[in-house]
Design an enzyme around this catalytic site. Structure first.
Site, PDB file in Angstrom:
ATOM      1  N   LYS A 184       0.970  -1.263   0.028  1.00  0.00           N
ATOM      2  CA  LYS A 184      -0.065   0.083   0.000  1.00  0.00           C
ATOM      3  C   LYS A 184       1.011   1.240   0.109  1.00  0.00           C
ATOM      4  O   LYS A 184       1.946   1.187   0.609  1.00  0.00           O
ATOM      5  CB  LYS A 184      -0.826  -0.050   1.271  1.00  0.00           C
ATOM      6  CG  LYS A 184      -2.057  -0.950   1.343  1.00  0.00           C
ATOM      7  CD  LYS A 184      -2.865  -0.862   2.782  1.00  0.00           C
ATOM      8  CE  LYS A 184      -3.943  -1.941   2.718  1.00  0.00           C
ATOM      9  NZ  LYS A 184      -5.086  -1.442   1.709  1.00  0.00           N
ATOM     10  N   ARG A 240     -10.267 -11.647   1.756  1.00  0.00           N
ATOM     11  CA  ARG A 240     -11.177 -12.461   1.184  1.00  0.00           C
ATOM     12  C   ARG A 240     -10.455 -14.059   1.426  1.00  0.00           C
ATOM     13  O   ARG A 240     -10.953 -14.943   1.374  1.00  0.00           O
ATOM     14  CB  ARG A 240     -11.496 -12.102  -0.291  1.00  0.00           C
ATOM     15  CG  ARG A 240     -10.405 -12.008  -1.106  1.00  0.00           C
ATOM     16  CD  ARG A 240     -10.360 -11.377  -2.412  1.00  0.00           C
ATOM     17  NE  ARG A 240     -10.639  -9.765  -2.152  1.00  0.00           N
ATOM     18  CZ  ARG A 240     -11.128  -9.114  -2.997  1.00  0.00           C
ATOM     19  NH1 ARG A 240     -11.396  -9.415  -4.262  1.00  0.00           N
ATOM     20  NH2 ARG A 240     -11.146  -7.642  -2.808  1.00  0.00           N
TER      21      ARG A 240
HETATM   22  N1  BES Z   1      -8.023  -3.624   4.208  1.00  0.00           N
HETATM   23  C1  BES Z   1      -8.211  -3.231   2.853  1.00  0.00           C
HETATM   24  C2  BES Z   1      -9.537  -2.515   2.543  1.00  0.00           C
HETATM   25  C3  BES Z   1      -9.585  -1.083   3.278  1.00  0.00           C
HETATM   26  C4  BES Z   1      -9.393  -0.063   2.868  1.00  0.00           C
HETATM   27  C5  BES Z   1     -10.141  -1.229   4.820  1.00  0.00           C
HETATM   28  C6  BES Z   1      -9.763   1.211   3.511  1.00  0.00           C
HETATM   29  C7  BES Z   1     -10.303   0.024   5.192  1.00  0.00           C
HETATM   30  C8  BES Z   1      -9.959   1.181   4.679  1.00  0.00           C
HETATM   31  C9  BES Z   1      -8.075  -4.364   2.190  1.00  0.00           C
HETATM   32  O1  BES Z   1      -7.546  -5.413   2.343  1.00  0.00           O
HETATM   33  C10 BES Z   1      -7.599  -4.014   0.482  1.00  0.00           C
HETATM   34  O2  BES Z   1      -6.391  -3.490   0.703  1.00  0.00           O
HETATM   35  N2  BES Z   1      -8.435  -4.165  -0.353  1.00  0.00           N
HETATM   36  C11 BES Z   1      -8.099  -3.731  -1.675  1.00  0.00           C
HETATM   37  C12 BES Z   1      -8.620  -4.831  -2.618  1.00  0.00           C
HETATM   38  C13 BES Z   1      -8.082  -4.542  -4.076  1.00  0.00           C
HETATM   39  C14 BES Z   1      -6.545  -4.691  -4.194  1.00  0.00           C
HETATM   40  C15 BES Z   1      -8.935  -5.467  -5.013  1.00  0.00           C
HETATM   41  C16 BES Z   1      -8.764  -2.381  -2.005  1.00  0.00           C
HETATM   42  O3  BES Z   1      -9.756  -2.063  -1.535  1.00  0.00           O
HETATM   43  O4  BES Z   1      -8.120  -1.514  -2.592  1.00  0.00           O
HETATM   44 ZN    ZN Z   2      -5.488  -5.474   1.834  1.00  0.00          ZN
END
Ligand code: BES
Ligand code: ZN
Ligand code: ZN
Length: 506
Positions: A269, A343
């Site tokens: 991230k 997931r």
């Molecule tokens: N934990 C994150 C989602 C999240 C984002 C929670 C903002 C709280 C606040 C999750 O694991 C994630 O990073 N999801 C990705 C999925 C994508 C790579 C398909 C996302 O939402 O960008």
């Molecule tokens: Zn994530």
């Protein structure tokens, strides 16, 4: 651990009380009698205070302070208005020690005074929360005692409401503490220890699946996500057995995403997005906290919590984009983005819930940024395969005043998670509909069991206080789940409905 004040019933305001809260309806019209000091109603009318919901006016007095609190139109005062008002009162009285709430005076004729009492305890209890574990100079709310002013004849019926709502407040604060605790101490192993401690204290069966057991069970999703971290994963199972089961003999499974820190893994991230990622275990925290209060609230149904706890880190051992994992259910997943890890761990937890014979499954997960884009920081996305279950959850959320909004699981999008080389891939195509493709992925692991999914990525962790909601971890979902379990009616196993709604396109 933050201590909420103690709540008790009284018929009058003793000398030791330093704040009295008086409800004021839109007008402004002072409601109730005998509670506050003499207020100059004519002067109040000329002030800017109009009695809007949650609005406060602090009137310092020689012996005690009066907090006038707005409740909006007198005829429309309900539990939600009172919860908000009570939270405003404690925020306005942060440094005082004892508060008397005369807010039951605002309940309209024929209104439900037990629900009102619960809402006042929730609002005042949750409004005092502030996480200060690591402050050298903490500024906690000083209120230790809250009196609820009510006629003696009512005390017998209101005391159980106070006891139950105090337990609910404690549970929500536990969820908040778990999420607010920094990720260097709140690891999967630590979360399992807390689950065991809580289980022993309140009387729940707790089983912890460690990495060896997970390997034997084939929890490839959980192990895959955890393999880049120095902290081993845990699958934590917490069971509540009702003492007097009535009606359904089945059980409700509550599944929580418990990523104690989500760096994204090798699909790292950006720094800004990582700052709040200790909150990625908010689903698991909500499930743990919900279970913690069931022995007090005694719902009639068996409830099993599954906390899928792991840390998502990049390292030489981490899963790579392109790796294939084999999940508990036997389905293989091509991991194309290691940041879509929730997931993967949930896939195994959902499969265990199905194997254990759950009659309904609800999962809570801070699953997608896409859901936050769609619904913002205050509303959770609700998806699922059973209308009855979704309706019961929606009603519970509305009772708890936690906002959820239905999102579809469109059959047309299912092929987006087809993989070229495995059974599934863990992302959809492009940026669109990320909350839905995530939901569709989870659905693959729920078999024929009625299932609902709450994407709480927005409301689990917020950047400002709002009424009883605290900045940082909110404990979102705990009160919705508790209301759901309280009113739970066994859902029908309508397999046709599953196929109608989300059946494969081809
Ligand atoms: N934990 C994150 C989602 C999240 C984002 C929670 C903002 C709280 C606040 C999750 O694991 C994630 O990073 N999801 C990705 C999925 C994508 C790579 C398909 C996302 O939402 O960008
Ligand atoms: Zn994530
Ligand atoms: Zn995550």
């Amino acid at each position: 651990m933050t201590m909420a004040p103690t709540f008790s019933l009284a018929t009058s305001i003793g000398d030791s009380i330093n704040v009295v809260a008086v409800p004021v309806a839109k007008g402004p019209i002072i409601l109730g009698d005998g509670c506050g000091p003499e207020i100059d109603a004519a002067f109040l009318e000329t002030s800017s205070f109009k009695g809007k919901p949650g609005e406060t006016l602090v009137i310092p007095g020689a012996t005690r302070t009066t907090v006038m609190v707005g409740v909006g139109p007198a005829a429309k005062v309900d539990a939600h208005v009172l919860r908000r008002a009570a939270a405003s009162v404690v925020r306005a009285s942060w440094k005082r020690t004892s508060v008397a709430l005369c807010l039951l005076d605002a309940v309209p004729e024929g209104g439900d005074r037990e629900q009102a009492t619960k809402a006042l305890v929730e609002g005042a209890g949750l409004g005092t929360y502030r996480y200060m574990e690591h402050k050298s100079d903490p500024t906690p709310c000083k209120i230790t005692e809250v009196l609820m002013i009510a006629e003696a004849a009512e005390h017998g019926s209101l005391q159980p409401a106070i006891d139950q709502a105090s337990g609910v407040v404690e549970a929500v604060c536990l969820a908040r503490d778990l999420v607010n605790e920094p990720p260097n101490s709140m690891t999967p192993v630590r979360l399992a220890e807390v689950a065991i401690e809580v289980g022993e204290r309140v009387g729940l069966n707790v089983e912890v699946i460690d990495e060896q057991a997970a390997t034997e069970l084939g929890l490839g999703g959980l192990l895959g996500v955890a393999q880049g971290s120095d902290h081993p994963p845990r699958l934590i199972k917490m069971t509540y057995y009702p003492s007097n089961p009535t009606g359904s003999t089945g059980s409700v499974a509550l599944v929580g995403k418990g990523i104690t820190f989500d760096s994204g893994g090798l699909s790292l991230k950006p720094a800004d997005s990582m700052m709040t990622m200790k909150s990625d275990m908010a689903g698991a925290a909500a499930v743990l906290a919900t279970l913690s209060v069931l022995p007090l609230l005694k719902p009639a149904v068996k409830v099993v919590g599954y906390l899928a706890a792991a840390e998502n880190m990049p390292s030489g051992k981490a899963i790579r984009p392109g790796d294939v994992l084999k999940t508990r259910a036997g389905k293989t997943v091509e991991v194309l983005n290691t940041d879509a890890e929730g997931r993967l761990v949930l896939a195994d937890a959902l499969a265990l819930a199905v194997e254990d014979g759950a009659e309904a499954i609800i999962d809570l997960a801070t699953l997608t940024g896409a859901c936050v884009v769609a619904l913002g920081a205050k509303i959770a996305g609700l998806m699922g395969t059973n209308d009855d279950l979704k309706t019961q959850l929606q009603e519970a959320a509305s009772h708890a005043d936690e906002r959820v909004w239905p999102l579809p699981l469109p059959a047309e999008y299912r092929k987006q998670i087809d993989s070229d080389i495995a059974d599934l891939k863990n992302i959809g195509n492009g940026r669109y509909a990320g909350a839905l493709t995530a939901g569709l992925f989870l659905k693959e692991f729920t078999g024929k069991v009625p299932w609902a999914h709450l994407d709480i990525a927005g409301p689990a962790f917020v950047d400002s206080d709002d009424a009883w909601v605290a900045k940082g971890a909110t404990g979102f979902g705990v009160r919705t789940l508790l209301a759901f379990l309280d009113g739970y009616v066994a859902v029908s196993h309508d397999e046709d409905a599953i196929d109608d709604e989300v059946g494969d396109e081809d």
